[in-house]
Scaffold this active site. Structure first.
Site, PDB file in Angstrom:
ATOM      1  N   CYS A 138       0.836  -1.205   0.000  1.00 17.08           N
ATOM      2  CA  CYS A 138       0.000   0.000   0.000  1.00 17.08           C
ATOM      3  C   CYS A 138       0.871   1.255   0.000  1.00 17.08           C
ATOM      4  CB  CYS A 138      -0.920  -0.017   1.218  1.00 17.08           C
ATOM      5  SG  CYS A 138      -1.936   1.457   1.388  1.00 17.08           S
ATOM      6  N   CYS A 141      -0.411   4.094   2.155  1.00 18.59           N
ATOM      7  CA  CYS A 141      -0.194   3.890   3.591  1.00 18.59           C
ATOM      8  C   CYS A 141       1.260   4.143   3.973  1.00 18.59           C
ATOM      9  CB  CYS A 141      -0.533   2.453   3.991  1.00 18.59           C
ATOM     10  SG  CYS A 141      -2.127   1.887   3.412  1.00 18.59           S
ATOM     11  N   ASP A 142       2.179   3.628   3.194  1.00 13.61           N
ATOM     12  CA  ASP A 142       3.581   3.553   3.636  1.00 13.61           C
ATOM     13  C   ASP A 142       4.552   4.419   2.845  1.00 13.61           C
ATOM     14  OD1 ASP A 142       2.877   1.737   5.616  1.00 13.61           O
ATOM     15  OD2 ASP A 142       3.036   0.042   4.243  1.00 13.61           O
TER      16      ASP A 142
HETATM   17  C1  FAD Z   1       0.398  -3.885   6.109  1.00 13.93           C
HETATM   18  C2  FAD Z   1      -0.750  -2.920   5.906  1.00 13.93           C
HETATM   19  C3  FAD Z   1      -0.601  -1.620   6.298  1.00 13.93           C
HETATM   20  C4  FAD Z   1      -1.652  -0.716   6.127  1.00 13.93           C
HETATM   21  N1  FAD Z   1      -1.494   0.576   6.548  1.00 13.93           N
HETATM   22  C5  FAD Z   1      -2.521   1.432   6.468  1.00 13.93           C
HETATM   23  C6  FAD Z   1      -2.394   2.753   6.954  1.00 13.93           C
HETATM   24  O1  FAD Z   1      -1.329   3.160   7.445  1.00 13.93           O
HETATM   25  N2  FAD Z   1      -3.475   3.583   6.851  1.00 13.93           N
HETATM   26  C7  FAD Z   1      -4.650   3.169   6.287  1.00 13.93           C
HETATM   27  O2  FAD Z   1      -5.611   3.946   6.237  1.00 13.93           O
HETATM   28  N3  FAD Z   1      -4.796   1.921   5.801  1.00 13.93           N
HETATM   29  C8  FAD Z   1      -3.767   1.049   5.879  1.00 13.93           C
HETATM   30  N4  FAD Z   1      -3.898  -0.211   5.373  1.00 13.93           N
HETATM   31  C9  FAD Z   1      -5.158  -0.571   4.699  1.00 13.93           C
HETATM   32  C10 FAD Z   1      -6.228  -0.878   5.767  1.00 13.93           C
HETATM   33  O3  FAD Z   1      -5.703  -1.839   6.649  1.00 13.93           O
HETATM   34  C11 FAD Z   1      -7.494  -1.400   5.100  1.00 13.93           C
HETATM   35  O4  FAD Z   1      -7.971  -0.464   4.160  1.00 13.93           O
HETATM   36  C12 FAD Z   1      -8.585  -1.625   6.147  1.00 13.93           C
HETATM   37  O5  FAD Z   1      -8.122  -2.474   7.170  1.00 13.93           O
HETATM   38  C13 FAD Z   1      -9.829  -2.227   5.521  1.00 13.93           C
HETATM   39  O6  FAD Z   1     -10.733  -2.426   6.538  1.00 13.93           O
HETATM   40  P1  FAD Z   1     -11.958  -3.447   6.415  1.00 13.93           P
HETATM   41  O7  FAD Z   1     -12.765  -3.213   7.627  1.00 13.93           O
HETATM   42  O8  FAD Z   1     -12.596  -3.313   5.101  1.00 13.93           O
HETATM   43  O9  FAD Z   1     -11.351  -4.899   6.445  1.00 13.93           O
HETATM   44  P2  FAD Z   1     -10.026  -5.639   6.954  1.00 13.93           P
HETATM   45  O10 FAD Z   1      -9.160  -4.797   7.818  1.00 13.93           O
HETATM   46  O11 FAD Z   1      -9.451  -6.255   5.730  1.00 13.93           O
HETATM   47  O12 FAD Z   1     -10.649  -6.767   7.840  1.00 13.93           O
HETATM   48  C14 FAD Z   1     -11.425  -7.786   7.304  1.00 13.93           C
HETATM   49  C15 FAD Z   1     -12.015  -8.555   8.437  1.00 13.93           C
HETATM   50  O13 FAD Z   1     -12.932  -9.514   7.924  1.00 13.93           O
HETATM   51  C16 FAD Z   1     -12.733 -10.730   8.587  1.00 13.93           C
HETATM   52  N5  FAD Z   1     -13.239 -11.801   7.715  1.00 13.93           N
HETATM   53  C17 FAD Z   1     -12.872 -12.109   6.452  1.00 13.93           C
HETATM   54  N6  FAD Z   1     -13.575 -13.157   6.007  1.00 13.93           N
HETATM   55  C18 FAD Z   1     -14.408 -13.512   7.026  1.00 13.93           C
HETATM   56  C19 FAD Z   1     -15.377 -14.522   7.202  1.00 13.93           C
HETATM   57  N7  FAD Z   1     -15.654 -15.411   6.239  1.00 13.93           N
HETATM   58  N8  FAD Z   1     -16.037 -14.595   8.387  1.00 13.93           N
HETATM   59  C20 FAD Z   1     -15.789 -13.707   9.375  1.00 13.93           C
HETATM   60  N9  FAD Z   1     -14.885 -12.715   9.254  1.00 13.93           N
HETATM   61  C21 FAD Z   1     -14.201 -12.637   8.101  1.00 13.93           C
HETATM   62  C22 FAD Z   1     -11.250 -10.792   8.898  1.00 13.93           C
HETATM   63  O14 FAD Z   1     -10.981 -11.682   9.972  1.00 13.93           O
HETATM   64  C23 FAD Z   1     -11.006  -9.331   9.278  1.00 13.93           C
HETATM   65  O15 FAD Z   1     -11.300  -9.133  10.630  1.00 13.93           O
HETATM   66  C24 FAD Z   1      -2.870  -1.137   5.514  1.00 13.93           C
HETATM   67  C25 FAD Z   1      -3.008  -2.464   5.104  1.00 13.93           C
HETATM   68  C26 FAD Z   1      -1.968  -3.358   5.291  1.00 13.93           C
HETATM   69  C27 FAD Z   1      -2.148  -4.791   4.850  1.00 13.93           C
END
Ligand code: FAD
Length: 313
Positions: A138, A141-142
């Site tokens: 990302c 992000c980084d």
């Molecule tokens: C290494 C890294 C660094 C990042 N740094 C930043 C940053 O600095 N700033 C920023 O804004 N964004 C950052 N991001 C991006 C950010 O993490 C994502 O945009 C954000 O987390 C998305 O949130 P979400 O709630 O959509 O899902 P996610 O955080 O992807 O979470 C998905 C959730 O769904 C659950 N899940 C999946 N399938 C199932 C299922 N079948 N049953 C039950 N639960 C399930 C998982 O367990 C998880 O809890 C980063 C991402 C990564 C990988």
């Protein structure tokens, strides 16, 4: 599907910023939400160290701490947060049925899908070795951590070009590592990349490893891998960015909901509404564009407000 074990008004699947924010809003609206955390409690941010762009933390915050704070905030208002994975869905009629861990079936009047999207990696052991130490999926992000440094972006599509252009505004030197002898990206993006002086496109290069003592210091590449004239090339870099796509975690919902060709759940008119009334999708699972914690949280908020309004009618 097994027999119904429980009936709820609002079921949230996923515990990233979208899921926990939906849980905060839904519990404060008295919907008594139940949230299943899935295989990665706290979501993607639990795999990172510093988060510097989430509003409200002037000094930054670690990813795990931010997610712990969001969870506590949801629990404070009574959200029922549970361990468990949604393994099957039946959205053929309301109330909708979700199976948890292949065992228990929950019937819900509204469903908020917040299952995120997983970045694709090349599959090199070094990607795991240097996770959080120079390897990132990302740039938004980084990228800031690599001001005036040298970075590489892997990929040949529009996203890779976008990431390379974004990083070119921060870093001293950007290498775009492309397996093919051409870019898949649109012509406009290609032109922008070719006209940016600090981006060098390395066509027909494969990454085979990374090296460095205390983090990434370089990448081992092979030019024209497998051809008689293949050639080993090492580049000095501080950051290695993957931009070869994401896999939205939408498989169990695909029989019922519309998705795009990659698997992102399609929502209506910029809202988290899907084509099924009472079923909402929020966060990265429905967002091929932004994929940020704050945008995920915002769409989780919208989904909970939508669920509350849906239940009123
Ligand atoms: C290494 C890294 C660094 C990042 N740094 C930043 C940053 O600095 N700033 C920023 O804004 N964004 C950052 N991001 C991006 C950010 O993490 C994502 O945009 C954000 O987390 C998305 O949130 P979400 O709630 O959509 O899902 P996610 O955080 O992807 O979470 C998905 C959730 O769904 C659950 N899940 C999946 N399938 C199932 C299922 N079948 N049953 C039950 N639960 C399930 C998982 O367990 C998880 O809890 C980063 C991402 C990564 C990988």
């Amino acid at each position: 599907m097994s027999t119904i074990n429980e009936k709820v008004r609002c079921l949230i699947i996923g515990s990233g910023p979208a899921g926990y924010t939906a849980a905060i809003y839904a519990s404060r609206a008295n919907l008594a939400p139940v949230l299943y955390e899935g295989i990665q409690p706290g979501g993607q941010l639990t795999t990172t160290t510093e988060v510097e762009n989430f509003p409200g933390y002037p000094e930054g915050v670690t990813g795990p701490q931010l997610m712990e704070d969001l969870k506590k905030q949801a629990e404070r208002f009574g959200a029922d947060i549970r361990m468990g994975i949604a393994t099957a869905a039946d959205l053929s009629a309301s109330p909708y049925k979700i199976t948890i861990d292949g065992e228990k079936t929950i019937e819900t009047e509204t469903l908020i899908i917040c299952t995120g999207a997983t970045a694709k990696y090349l599959g090199l052991a070094d990607e795991a070795k240097y996770a959080g130490m120079g390897v990132s999926a990302c740039a938004t992000c980084d990228g800031f951590f690599y001001r005036k440094k040298r970075v590489a972006v892997v990929g040949g599509g529009d996203t890779a070009c976008e990431e390379a252009l974004y990083l070119a505004g921060l870093a001293k030197q950007v290498y775009l590592i492309v397996r093919k002898p051409y870019l898949r990206a649109s012509k406009v993006m290609q032109e922008r990349v070719f006209h940016t002086p600090n981006i060098e496109v390395l066509f027909e290069h494969n990454t085979v490893g990374l090296f460095g003592e205390n983090g990434v210091e370089g990448a081992h590449l092979v030019k024209r891998l497998g051809e008689p004239d293949e050639e080993k090339v090492d580049i000095a870099i501080d950051g290695f960015f993957l931009a070869i796509g994401h896999k939205p975690n939408s498989d169990i919902f695909k029989p019922w909901l519309e998705t795009d060709e990659v698997g992102y759940i399609k929502t209506l008119d910029g809202t988290p509404r899907t084509k099924i009334p009472g079923v909402f999708a929020a966060g990265d699972v429905a967002d091929p564009q932004y994929r940020q914690a704050i945008t995920a949280a915002a769409s989780g908020c919208k989904a909970a407000i939508e669920a509350e309004r849906f239940l009123l009618h």
